[in-house]
Motif scaffolding. Structure first.
Motif, PDB file in Angstrom:
ATOM      1  N   GLY A 192      68.153  32.090  22.348  1.00 24.50           N
ATOM      2  CA  GLY A 192      68.306  30.825  21.698  1.00 24.50           C
ATOM      3  C   GLY A 192      68.339  30.634  19.971  1.00 24.50           C
ATOM      4  N   ASN A 193      68.365  31.815  19.477  1.00 31.17           N
ATOM      5  CA  ASN A 193      68.903  32.237  18.442  1.00 31.17           C
ATOM      6  C   ASN A 193      70.142  31.551  17.871  1.00 31.17           C
ATOM      7  N   THR A 194      71.076  32.022  18.764  1.00 32.92           N
ATOM      8  CA  THR A 194      72.637  31.843  18.386  1.00 32.92           C
ATOM      9  C   THR A 194      72.716  30.273  18.461  1.00 32.92           C
ATOM     10  N   GLU A 195      72.123  29.653  19.425  1.00 38.55           N
ATOM     11  CA  GLU A 195      72.075  28.422  19.636  1.00 38.55           C
ATOM     12  C   GLU A 195      71.398  27.553  18.401  1.00 38.55           C
ATOM     13  N   ALA A 196      70.517  28.034  17.795  1.00 39.97           N
ATOM     14  CA  ALA A 196      69.809  27.568  16.631  1.00 39.97           C
ATOM     15  C   ALA A 196      70.677  27.655  15.546  1.00 39.97           C
ATOM     16  N   MET A 197      71.306  28.784  15.375  1.00 40.89           N
ATOM     17  CA  MET A 197      72.506  29.065  14.204  1.00 40.89           C
ATOM     18  C   MET A 197      73.537  27.815  14.400  1.00 40.89           C
ATOM     19  N   ALA A 198      73.915  27.534  15.652  1.00 37.96           N
ATOM     20  CA  ALA A 198      75.218  26.672  15.932  1.00 37.96           C
ATOM     21  C   ALA A 198      74.746  25.344  15.480  1.00 37.96           C
TER      22      ALA A 198
ATOM     23  N   GLY B 230      67.326  38.313  14.398  1.00 37.82           N
ATOM     24  CA  GLY B 230      66.216  37.808  14.950  1.00 37.82           C
ATOM     25  C   GLY B 230      66.514  36.235  14.829  1.00 37.82           C
ATOM     26  N   ALA B 231      65.339  35.600  14.459  1.00 35.20           N
ATOM     27  CA  ALA B 231      65.475  34.075  14.208  1.00 35.20           C
ATOM     28  C   ALA B 231      66.068  33.755  12.932  1.00 35.20           C
TER      29      ALA B 231
END
Length: 135
Positions: free
Chosen positions: A13-19, A118-119
């Motif tokens: 979910g970290n890369t989705e949050a970045m996106a 990480g996050a």
């Protein structure tokens, strides 16, 4: 006005949050996980932000993202491309290798890839998106 896509793969979910934060900074972008992206549709975008975390021995995710990215290689020449992703180990070699691939394909690489250990810091990601929108 240029058309922008944010295409990503995420495991934790970290890369989705970045996106999502990068897209928020861009303001008007089509955001999609790589499972919903079509390599042939990449042609309709002037700017593309690709996101993938480091996997295994600092490589792109191999079952979905790497095959997709291999399909779009060869069609990035002249496009403005940003790279981003999260990691939990290593020193960012996957990002340096990915940047070399994008530059070798003739794309205009935006800055250095944005990496989050990480996050992610969402404000940093949003600022990255704002800068990319002006690129």
């Amino acid at each position: 006005m240029s058309k922008t896509a944010v295409i990503y793969w995420t495991g934790t979910g970290n890369t989705e949050a970045m996106a999502n934060a990068i897209a928020s900074g861009i303001g008007d972008a089509d955001v999609m996980p790589v499972s919903e992206a079509d390599a042939s549709a990449v042609a309709q975008y002037d700017k593309i932000a690709f996101g993938c975390p480091a996997m295994g021995d600092e490589v792109l995710e191999e079952s979905e993202f790497e095959p997709f990215f291999a399909d779009v290689e060869g069609s990035l020449s002249g496009k403005k491309v940003a790279l981003f992703g999260s990691y939990g180990w290593g020193d960012g070699q996957w990002m340096r290798d990915w940047q070399d691939r994008v530059s070798g394909d003739g794309a205009q690489l935006f800055e250095e890839g944005l990496m989050a250990n990480g996050a992610p810091d969402e404000a940093e990601c949003e600022a990255f998106g704002k800068r990319f929108s002006a690129f």
